[in-house]
Scaffold this active site. Structure first.
Site, mmCIF file in Angstrom:
data_model
loop_
_atom_site.group_PDB
_atom_site.id
_atom_site.type_symbol
_atom_site.label_atom_id
_atom_site.label_comp_id
_atom_site.label_asym_id
_atom_site.label_seq_id
_atom_site.Cartn_x
_atom_site.Cartn_y
_atom_site.Cartn_z
ATOM 1 N N GLY A 105 0.983 -1.469 -0.332
ATOM 2 C CA GLY A 105 -0.172 0.114 0.150
ATOM 3 C C GLY A 105 1.254 1.363 -0.167
ATOM 4 O O GLY A 105 1.653 0.614 -0.732
ATOM 5 N N PHE A 143 0.107 3.734 -1.901
ATOM 6 C CA PHE A 143 0.654 3.732 -3.596
ATOM 7 C C PHE A 143 1.471 4.730 -3.800
ATOM 8 O O PHE A 143 1.045 6.384 -3.481
ATOM 9 C CB PHE A 143 -0.071 3.801 -4.325
ATOM 10 C CG PHE A 143 -1.073 2.521 -3.941
ATOM 11 C CD1 PHE A 143 -0.286 1.256 -2.956
ATOM 12 C CD2 PHE A 143 -2.572 2.189 -4.263
ATOM 13 C CE1 PHE A 143 -0.729 0.093 -3.454
ATOM 14 C CE2 PHE A 143 -3.066 0.765 -4.452
ATOM 15 C CZ PHE A 143 -1.890 -0.044 -3.491
ATOM 16 N N HIS A 197 4.014 1.503 -7.816
ATOM 17 C CA HIS A 197 3.201 0.890 -7.837
ATOM 18 C C HIS A 197 1.831 0.877 -8.744
ATOM 19 O O HIS A 197 1.394 0.135 -9.792
ATOM 20 C CB HIS A 197 2.504 1.222 -6.842
ATOM 21 C CG HIS A 197 3.299 1.022 -5.255
ATOM 22 N ND1 HIS A 197 3.337 1.783 -4.367
ATOM 23 C CD2 HIS A 197 3.282 -0.440 -5.024
ATOM 24 C CE1 HIS A 197 4.122 1.479 -3.986
ATOM 25 N NE2 HIS A 197 4.390 0.502 -3.734
ATOM 26 N N GLN A 255 7.830 -9.786 7.354
ATOM 27 C CA GLN A 255 8.683 -9.921 6.961
ATOM 28 C C GLN A 255 9.341 -8.313 7.534
ATOM 29 O O GLN A 255 10.941 -7.898 6.910
ATOM 30 C CB GLN A 255 8.890 -9.310 5.394
ATOM 31 C CG GLN A 255 7.152 -7.443 5.244
ATOM 32 C CD GLN A 255 7.863 -7.993 3.567
ATOM 33 O OE1 GLN A 255 6.527 -8.396 2.520
ATOM 34 N NE2 GLN A 255 8.131 -6.843 3.100
ATOM 35 N N GLY A 279 8.545 -4.856 -8.564
ATOM 36 C CA GLY A 279 9.514 -3.786 -8.958
ATOM 37 C C GLY A 279 10.478 -4.903 -9.205
ATOM 38 O O GLY A 279 11.245 -5.192 -8.434
ATOM 39 N N ASP A 309 13.306 -3.409 -6.133
ATOM 40 C CA ASP A 309 13.912 -4.933 -5.131
ATOM 41 C C ASP A 309 14.082 -5.614 -5.838
ATOM 42 O O ASP A 309 13.861 -7.321 -6.181
ATOM 43 C CB ASP A 309 12.763 -5.324 -4.091
ATOM 44 C CG ASP A 309 12.288 -4.097 -3.615
ATOM 45 O OD1 ASP A 309 12.731 -3.614 -2.469
ATOM 46 O OD2 ASP A 309 10.746 -3.517 -4.087
ATOM 47 N N SER A 335 7.808 4.026 -1.166
ATOM 48 C CA SER A 335 6.929 4.692 0.671
ATOM 49 C C SER A 335 8.039 5.241 1.142
ATOM 50 O O SER A 335 7.125 6.180 1.838
ATOM 51 C CB SER A 335 6.566 3.395 0.599
ATOM 52 O OG SER A 335 5.452 2.990 -0.525
ATOM 53 N N ARG A 336 9.199 4.618 1.373
ATOM 54 C CA ARG A 336 10.087 4.929 2.989
ATOM 55 C C ARG A 336 10.097 6.383 2.044
ATOM 56 O O ARG A 336 10.926 7.298 3.374
ATOM 57 C CB ARG A 336 10.784 4.192 3.436
ATOM 58 C CG ARG A 336 10.318 2.898 3.126
ATOM 59 C CD ARG A 336 11.138 1.670 4.181
ATOM 60 N NE ARG A 336 10.997 0.553 4.916
ATOM 61 C CZ ARG A 336 10.403 -0.415 4.898
ATOM 62 N NH1 ARG A 336 10.625 -0.723 3.403
ATOM 63 N NH2 ARG A 336 9.856 -1.355 5.109
HETATM 64 O O1 PAF Z 1 7.430 -5.541 -2.527
HETATM 65 C C1 PAF Z 1 6.458 -5.405 -1.017
HETATM 66 O O2 PAF Z 1 6.302 -4.069 -1.582
HETATM 67 C C2 PAF Z 1 6.623 -6.252 -0.378
HETATM 68 O O3 PAF Z 1 7.893 -7.164 -0.082
HETATM 69 C C3 PAF Z 1 5.266 -7.582 -0.780
HETATM 70 C C4 PAF Z 1 6.315 -8.123 -2.207
HETATM 71 C C5 PAF Z 1 4.229 -7.065 -1.339
HETATM 72 C C6 PAF Z 1 5.091 -8.518 -0.150
HETATM 73 O O4 PAF Z 1 4.818 -8.508 0.998
#
Ligand code: PAF
Length: 291
Positions: free
Chosen positions: A31, A33, A37, A61, A147, A150, A186-187
């Site tokens: 989320g 966005f 995204h 995570q 994306g 990452d 987002s950060r």
């Molecule tokens: O990249 C992300 O936003 C998260 O790591 C994901 C892939 C939605 C898993 O929680």
């Protein structure tokens, strides 16, 4: 656009689409966005009959001292943006829905998780692969969009899909950047104006490495040293890693080869940012190798 919180209902919808011969794309997100995204969603929309966007800030995570509690959230804004891009379904389960009592299964990819971000975030990728496997089982996608910012996550998920015969096409979408080059994240919302300025050192580092390569500097150690110097010349920066590695195994390389990956993790103030690019003969952003 329909918003669904229940895994069972989401599964029923997706089973029905598969039975009627329709294809499904999944865009997994946490989320809040931004344009990055939305670019994933545009790809998901283009490539399948039905697009599911999941919004779930996945607690498993995040490490104990990480930003799970304060991770930015804006469900109302997200729903409106996803609708504008043409999402068909938003899957937004609660934590209880995802990890109900007695949950005890972890999906763990072994080697490619040991490098880069895996060094400082030991259980991060297990959290990612576990939640993504659950999202795959719930939404039964034909393809899933991630994306390239990452890069390691994309690599780990591609490995999981291959190893576990999941039969899902993984599509990598190039990093979307602000006009001044900062990779969207987002950060970025955590950064003060001064930190936002310093954060430009990540993109400048990628450009510097590419220039050095063009000037025929192939020694990874020397390129890394120049990049580190550039980063540290910016205020409030702390280097977590600057690595040049093999683009598939993510193991360090000594000499920049065709498609070596330059990957960075830098703390700017309290905010941890990552970025990457491929350097070598196919210099530029990470190609959509999975699509
Ligand atoms: O990249 C992300 O936003 C998260 O790591 C994901 C892939 C939605 C898993 O929680």
């Amino acid at each position: 656009m329909e918003t669904i919180e229940s895994s069972k209902i989401m599964q029923e919808r997706c089973d029905a689409f598969r039975l009627s011969g329709q294809t499904i794309s999944l865009v997994p997100t946490m989320g809040f966005f931004h344009d990055g995204h939305l670019e994933l969603m545009r790809a998901g929309k283009r490539l399948a009959d039905q697009m599911v966007v999941s919004i779930f800030v996945n607690p498993i995570q995040f490490g104990p001292s990480e930003d799970f509690e304060v991770y930015p959230r804006d469900m109302e804004g997200d729903l409106s943006k996803a609708q504008d891009v043409g999402a068909d379904y938003i899957f937004c389960p609660s934590t209880e829905e995802m990890y109900s009592g007695g949950f005890q299964t972890i999906v763990s990819v072994q080697e490619v998780t040991k490098h880069l971000c895996g060094l400082s975030r030991p259980s991060h990728f297990e959290g990612v692969t576990t939640v993504v496997a659950k999202l795959f089982n719930t939404t039964k996608p034909h393809l899933a969009i991630f994306g390239q910012k990452d890069y390691q996550q994309l690599t780990v998920i591609s490995r999981m899909v291959e190893d576990l015969n999941m039969g899902i096409k993984i599509v990598g979408v190039p990093t979307v950047r602000e006009p001044d080059g900062l990779a969207m994240s987002s950060r970025n919302s955590y950064l003060s104006p001064e930190e936002r300025e310093s954060a430009l050192c990540l993109k400048k580092s990628l450009d510097l490495a590419e220039n050095l390569f063009r000037q025929e500097e192939y020694n990874a150690e020397k390129i890394i040293a120049e990049v580190e110097q550039l980063i540290l010349s910016h205020a409030s920066t702390e280097i977590e890693y600057v690595k040049i590695c093999h683009s598939a195994s993510l193991e360090d390389v000594e000499t920049v080869e065709e498609k070596s990956l330059l990957a960075l993790a830098v703390k700017v103030g309290q905010t941890r940012l990552i970025d990457n690019c491929l350097i070598g003969k196919t210099s530029g952003n990470v190609p959509d190798s999975n699509s």
